[in-house]
Design a protein around this motif. Structure first.
Motif, PDB file in Angstrom:
ATOM      1  N   MET A  16       0.877  -1.070  -0.033  1.00 13.64           N
ATOM      2  CA  MET A  16      -0.132  -0.033   0.112  1.00 13.64           C
ATOM      3  C   MET A  16       0.698   1.364   0.050  1.00 13.64           C
ATOM      4  O   MET A  16       0.481   2.281  -0.824  1.00 13.64           O
ATOM      5  CB  MET A  16      -0.769  -0.035   1.212  1.00 13.64           C
ATOM      6  CG  MET A  16      -1.959  -1.117   1.121  1.00 13.64           C
ATOM      7  SD  MET A  16      -3.016  -0.912   2.633  1.00 13.64           S
ATOM      8  CE  MET A  16      -4.072   0.629   2.831  1.00 13.64           C
ATOM      9  N   ILE A  17       1.935   1.058   0.819  1.00 15.06           N
ATOM     10  CA  ILE A  17       2.715   2.349   0.828  1.00 15.06           C
ATOM     11  C   ILE A  17       3.515   2.444  -0.345  1.00 15.06           C
ATOM     12  O   ILE A  17       3.397   3.782  -1.242  1.00 15.06           O
ATOM     13  CB  ILE A  17       3.972   2.261   1.979  1.00 15.06           C
ATOM     14  CG1 ILE A  17       3.104   2.198   3.363  1.00 15.06           C
ATOM     15  CG2 ILE A  17       4.941   3.392   1.803  1.00 15.06           C
ATOM     16  CD1 ILE A  17       4.092   1.868   4.414  1.00 15.06           C
ATOM     17  N   PHE A  18       4.085   1.449  -1.244  1.00 16.73           N
ATOM     18  CA  PHE A  18       4.664   1.735  -2.541  1.00 16.73           C
ATOM     19  C   PHE A  18       3.588   2.165  -3.499  1.00 16.73           C
ATOM     20  O   PHE A  18       3.873   3.303  -4.313  1.00 16.73           O
ATOM     21  CB  PHE A  18       5.393   0.147  -2.982  1.00 16.73           C
ATOM     22  CG  PHE A  18       5.467   0.169  -4.373  1.00 16.73           C
ATOM     23  CD1 PHE A  18       7.013   0.884  -4.678  1.00 16.73           C
ATOM     24  CD2 PHE A  18       4.773  -0.202  -5.256  1.00 16.73           C
ATOM     25  CE1 PHE A  18       7.203   1.269  -5.928  1.00 16.73           C
ATOM     26  CE2 PHE A  18       5.416  -0.426  -6.527  1.00 16.73           C
ATOM     27  CZ  PHE A  18       6.612   0.252  -6.782  1.00 16.73           C
ATOM     28  N   GLU A  19       2.337   1.426  -3.309  1.00 18.09           N
ATOM     29  CA  GLU A  19       1.425   1.916  -4.292  1.00 18.09           C
ATOM     30  C   GLU A  19       1.085   3.322  -4.427  1.00 18.09           C
ATOM     31  O   GLU A  19       0.880   4.292  -5.306  1.00 18.09           O
ATOM     32  CB  GLU A  19       0.256   1.051  -4.534  1.00 18.09           C
ATOM     33  CG  GLU A  19      -0.999   1.337  -5.277  1.00 18.09           C
ATOM     34  CD  GLU A  19      -2.243   0.421  -5.030  1.00 18.09           C
ATOM     35  OE1 GLU A  19      -3.167   0.295  -5.706  1.00 18.09           O
ATOM     36  OE2 GLU A  19      -2.349  -0.314  -3.737  1.00 18.09           O
ATOM     37  N   ASN A  46      -4.765   6.349   3.136  1.00 16.86           N
ATOM     38  CA  ASN A  46      -4.471   4.829   2.755  1.00 16.86           C
ATOM     39  C   ASN A  46      -2.915   4.841   3.522  1.00 16.86           C
ATOM     40  O   ASN A  46      -2.461   3.749   3.816  1.00 16.86           O
ATOM     41  CB  ASN A  46      -4.166   4.769   1.305  1.00 16.86           C
ATOM     42  CG  ASN A  46      -5.707   4.238   0.821  1.00 16.86           C
ATOM     43  OD1 ASN A  46      -6.019   3.243   1.113  1.00 16.86           O
ATOM     44  ND2 ASN A  46      -6.306   5.137   0.144  1.00 16.86           N
ATOM     45  N   LEU A  47      -2.123   5.953   3.503  1.00 22.79           N
ATOM     46  CA  LEU A  47      -0.863   5.704   4.178  1.00 22.79           C
ATOM     47  C   LEU A  47      -1.208   5.556   5.650  1.00 22.79           C
ATOM     48  O   LEU A  47      -0.320   4.590   6.298  1.00 22.79           O
ATOM     49  CB  LEU A  47       0.048   6.941   3.816  1.00 22.79           C
ATOM     50  CG  LEU A  47       0.476   7.095   2.387  1.00 22.79           C
ATOM     51  CD1 LEU A  47       1.431   8.198   2.228  1.00 22.79           C
ATOM     52  CD2 LEU A  47       1.381   5.787   1.897  1.00 22.79           C
ATOM     53  N   VAL A  48      -2.007   6.329   6.048  1.00 24.95           N
ATOM     54  CA  VAL A  48      -2.253   6.063   7.565  1.00 24.95           C
ATOM     55  C   VAL A  48      -2.655   4.438   7.919  1.00 24.95           C
ATOM     56  O   VAL A  48      -2.297   3.799   8.830  1.00 24.95           O
ATOM     57  CB  VAL A  48      -3.353   7.069   8.200  1.00 24.95           C
ATOM     58  CG1 VAL A  48      -3.690   6.904   9.503  1.00 24.95           C
ATOM     59  CG2 VAL A  48      -2.639   8.541   8.076  1.00 24.95           C
ATOM     60  N   LEU A  49      -3.543   3.997   7.053  1.00 18.06           N
ATOM     61  CA  LEU A  49      -4.107   2.728   7.099  1.00 18.06           C
ATOM     62  C   LEU A  49      -3.111   1.769   6.916  1.00 18.06           C
ATOM     63  O   LEU A  49      -2.871   0.739   7.683  1.00 18.06           O
ATOM     64  CB  LEU A  49      -5.150   2.280   5.945  1.00 18.06           C
ATOM     65  CG  LEU A  49      -6.413   3.069   6.466  1.00 18.06           C
ATOM     66  CD1 LEU A  49      -7.521   2.714   5.319  1.00 18.06           C
ATOM     67  CD2 LEU A  49      -7.204   2.566   7.381  1.00 18.06           C
ATOM     68  N   ALA A  50      -2.041   1.962   6.249  1.00 17.72           N
ATOM     69  CA  ALA A  50      -0.832   1.063   5.959  1.00 17.72           C
ATOM     70  C   ALA A  50      -0.206   1.051   7.084  1.00 17.72           C
ATOM     71  O   ALA A  50       0.395   0.034   7.655  1.00 17.72           O
ATOM     72  CB  ALA A  50       0.000   1.514   4.771  1.00 17.72           C
ATOM     73  N   VAL A  51       0.045   2.356   7.767  1.00  9.31           N
ATOM     74  CA  VAL A  51       1.035   2.239   8.827  1.00  9.31           C
ATOM     75  C   VAL A  51       0.272   1.587  10.054  1.00  9.31           C
ATOM     76  O   VAL A  51       1.153   0.657  10.760  1.00  9.31           O
ATOM     77  CB  VAL A  51       1.183   3.674   9.533  1.00  9.31           C
ATOM     78  CG1 VAL A  51       2.005   3.681  10.961  1.00  9.31           C
ATOM     79  CG2 VAL A  51       2.047   4.252   8.486  1.00  9.31           C
ATOM     80  N   VAL A  52      -1.244   1.555  10.254  1.00  6.62           N
ATOM     81  CA  VAL A  52      -1.926   0.799  11.265  1.00  6.62           C
ATOM     82  C   VAL A  52      -1.803  -0.613  10.944  1.00  6.62           C
ATOM     83  O   VAL A  52      -1.633  -1.217  12.058  1.00  6.62           O
ATOM     84  CB  VAL A  52      -3.268   1.360  11.256  1.00  6.62           C
ATOM     85  CG1 VAL A  52      -4.217   0.488  12.027  1.00  6.62           C
ATOM     86  CG2 VAL A  52      -3.359   2.686  11.726  1.00  6.62           C
ATOM     87  N   LEU A  53      -1.778  -1.241   9.802  1.00  2.85           N
ATOM     88  CA  LEU A  53      -1.827  -2.316   9.339  1.00  2.85           C
ATOM     89  C   LEU A  53      -0.355  -3.025   9.916  1.00  2.85           C
ATOM     90  O   LEU A  53      -0.243  -4.059  10.324  1.00  2.85           O
ATOM     91  CB  LEU A  53      -2.029  -2.716   7.971  1.00  2.85           C
ATOM     92  CG  LEU A  53      -3.378  -2.729   7.587  1.00  2.85           C
ATOM     93  CD1 LEU A  53      -3.820  -2.954   6.184  1.00  2.85           C
ATOM     94  CD2 LEU A  53      -4.259  -3.717   8.316  1.00  2.85           C
ATOM     95  N   ALA A  54       0.761  -2.147   9.383  1.00  2.00           N
ATOM     96  CA  ALA A  54       2.222  -2.513   9.700  1.00  2.00           C
ATOM     97  C   ALA A  54       2.540  -2.814  11.200  1.00  2.00           C
ATOM     98  O   ALA A  54       3.065  -3.867  11.642  1.00  2.00           O
ATOM     99  CB  ALA A  54       3.123  -1.487   9.141  1.00  2.00           C
ATOM    100  N   VAL A  55       1.730  -1.913  11.910  1.00  2.95           N
ATOM    101  CA  VAL A  55       1.791  -1.929  13.251  1.00  2.95           C
ATOM    102  C   VAL A  55       1.060  -3.135  14.009  1.00  2.95           C
ATOM    103  O   VAL A  55       1.670  -3.930  14.739  1.00  2.95           O
ATOM    104  CB  VAL A  55       1.411  -0.536  14.242  1.00  2.95           C
ATOM    105  CG1 VAL A  55       1.256  -0.774  15.584  1.00  2.95           C
ATOM    106  CG2 VAL A  55       2.109   0.544  13.940  1.00  2.95           C
TER     107      VAL A  55
END
Length: 69
Positions: A16-19, A46-55
């Protein structure tokens, strides 16, 4: 959470971050301001959601509990 699911969440976050960063750089000039505002909001959310998923994924990998608890 199993390690497979945690790994999937980390991989999904990286994708998601890359995309979305790629989309941000590839937006063409010549659109109305509203277009950039909307896409900027989409990218930010979407970047915030990606960080949440990564955590969540990293917590799952670090936990020593098995899938049953």
């Amino acid at each position: 959470m199993s390690r497979k699911i945690a790994g999937f969440l980390i991989a999904l976050a990286a994708f998601m971050i890359f995309e979305w960063i790629s989309l941000g750089f590839n937006l063409a000039d010549g659109h109305a301001t509203g277009f950039y505002v909307v896409h900027g909001i989409l990218i930010g959310v979407n970047l915030v959601l990606a960080v949440v998923l990564a955590v969540i994924g990293l917590r799952g990998v670090r936990s020593r509990k098995g899938p049953a608890g």
